[in-house]
Scaffold this motif. Structure first.
Motif, PDB file in Angstrom:
ATOM      1  N   ILE A  82       8.732   3.106 -16.434  1.00 38.22           N
ATOM      2  CA  ILE A  82       7.349   2.692 -16.690  1.00 38.22           C
ATOM      3  C   ILE A  82       6.506   2.864 -15.427  1.00 38.22           C
ATOM      4  O   ILE A  82       5.377   3.369 -15.484  1.00 38.22           O
ATOM      5  N   ALA A  83       7.059   2.457 -14.296  1.00 38.14           N
ATOM      6  CA  ALA A  83       6.326   2.598 -13.028  1.00 38.14           C
ATOM      7  C   ALA A  83       6.076   4.069 -12.712  1.00 38.14           C
ATOM      8  O   ALA A  83       4.978   4.445 -12.252  1.00 38.14           O
ATOM      9  N   MET A  84       7.055   4.913 -12.957  1.00 37.36           N
ATOM     10  CA  MET A  84       6.877   6.349 -12.705  1.00 37.36           C
ATOM     11  C   MET A  84       5.815   6.933 -13.641  1.00 37.36           C
ATOM     12  O   MET A  84       4.999   7.761 -13.220  1.00 37.36           O
ATOM     13  N   ALA A  85       5.821   6.501 -14.891  1.00 40.00           N
ATOM     14  CA  ALA A  85       4.816   6.992 -15.849  1.00 40.00           C
ATOM     15  C   ALA A  85       3.407   6.583 -15.417  1.00 40.00           C
ATOM     16  O   ALA A  85       2.468   7.383 -15.482  1.00 40.00           O
ATOM     17  N   VAL A  86       3.269   5.352 -14.945  1.00 37.16           N
ATOM     18  CA  VAL A  86       1.949   4.882 -14.504  1.00 37.16           C
ATOM     19  C   VAL A  86       1.484   5.668 -13.281  1.00 37.16           C
ATOM     20  O   VAL A  86       0.325   6.075 -13.209  1.00 37.16           O
ATOM     21  N   THR A  87       2.382   5.904 -12.340  1.00 37.58           N
ATOM     22  CA  THR A  87       1.987   6.644 -11.151  1.00 37.58           C
ATOM     23  C   THR A  87       1.626   8.089 -11.481  1.00 37.58           C
ATOM     24  O   THR A  87       0.721   8.656 -10.872  1.00 37.58           O
ATOM     25  N   LEU A  88       2.325   8.677 -12.440  1.00 40.50           N
ATOM     26  CA  LEU A  88       1.976  10.042 -12.831  1.00 40.50           C
ATOM     27  C   LEU A  88       0.653  10.112 -13.572  1.00 40.50           C
ATOM     28  O   LEU A  88      -0.093  11.080 -13.446  1.00 40.50           O
TER      29      LEU A  88
ATOM     30  N   ASN B 259      10.010  17.329  -2.797  1.00 44.28           N
ATOM     31  CA  ASN B 259       8.984  16.357  -3.146  1.00 44.28           C
ATOM     32  C   ASN B 259       9.686  15.085  -3.598  1.00 44.28           C
ATOM     33  O   ASN B 259      10.408  15.077  -4.590  1.00 44.28           O
ATOM     34  N   PHE B 260       9.483  13.984  -2.874  1.00 43.89           N
ATOM     35  CA  PHE B 260      10.229  12.753  -3.129  1.00 43.89           C
ATOM     36  C   PHE B 260       9.947  12.199  -4.520  1.00 43.89           C
ATOM     37  O   PHE B 260      10.860  11.753  -5.211  1.00 43.89           O
ATOM     38  N   GLN B 261       8.715  12.232  -4.964  1.00 44.64           N
ATOM     39  CA  GLN B 261       8.359  11.713  -6.282  1.00 44.64           C
ATOM     40  C   GLN B 261       9.020  12.545  -7.387  1.00 44.64           C
ATOM     41  O   GLN B 261       9.520  11.991  -8.363  1.00 44.64           O
ATOM     42  N   SER B 262       9.055  13.830  -7.223  1.00 45.41           N
ATOM     43  CA  SER B 262       9.718  14.690  -8.208  1.00 45.41           C
ATOM     44  C   SER B 262      11.225  14.466  -8.216  1.00 45.41           C
ATOM     45  O   SER B 262      11.857  14.491  -9.271  1.00 45.41           O
ATOM     46  N   LEU B 263      11.799  14.235  -7.047  1.00 49.35           N
ATOM     47  CA  LEU B 263      13.227  13.944  -6.975  1.00 49.35           C
ATOM     48  C   LEU B 263      13.552  12.644  -7.699  1.00 49.35           C
ATOM     49  O   LEU B 263      14.526  12.571  -8.456  1.00 49.35           O
ATOM     50  N   LEU B 264      12.734  11.617  -7.512  1.00 50.71           N
ATOM     51  CA  LEU B 264      12.932  10.357  -8.232  1.00 50.71           C
ATOM     52  C   LEU B 264      12.794  10.541  -9.739  1.00 50.71           C
ATOM     53  O   LEU B 264      13.555   9.957 -10.523  1.00 50.71           O
ATOM     54  N   LEU B 265      11.852  11.363 -10.146  1.00 47.80           N
ATOM     55  CA  LEU B 265      11.662  11.638 -11.564  1.00 47.80           C
ATOM     56  C   LEU B 265      12.883  12.336 -12.155  1.00 47.80           C
ATOM     57  O   LEU B 265      13.349  11.978 -13.241  1.00 47.80           O
TER      58      LEU B 265
END
Length: 71
Positions: free
Chosen positions: A62-68, A6-12
């Motif tokens: 911050i961007a990752m927190a907003v997207t989550l 999962n690309f988003q999880s990998l970035l996280l």
């Protein structure tokens, strides 16, 4: 599902590793600085990225927190 698929999880995971390594290096630099090569050198490189690119890392967090939160 694994974080590798999962690309988003990998970035996280990458962002959390950068932030954690930077924090640990600021508290106890000897833990990170003694391993500059090899597999454990990834932690040293992550700490360097967190130190040198801290405004961009903070904006990414911050961007990752907003997207989550939006999902």
């Amino acid at each position: 599902m694994s974080a590798l698929f999962n690309f988003q999880s990998l970035l996280l995971v990458i962002l959390l590793m950068i932030c954690t390594c930077s924090y640990v290096r600021s508290i106890a630099p000897s833990l990170i600085d003694r391993n500059k090569e090899g597999f454990l050198g990834l932690f040293f490189m992550s700490a360097r990225i967190g130190e040198r690119l801290s405004p961009y890392v903070a904006l990414s967090c911050i961007a990752m927190a907003v997207t989550l939160l939006v999902q």
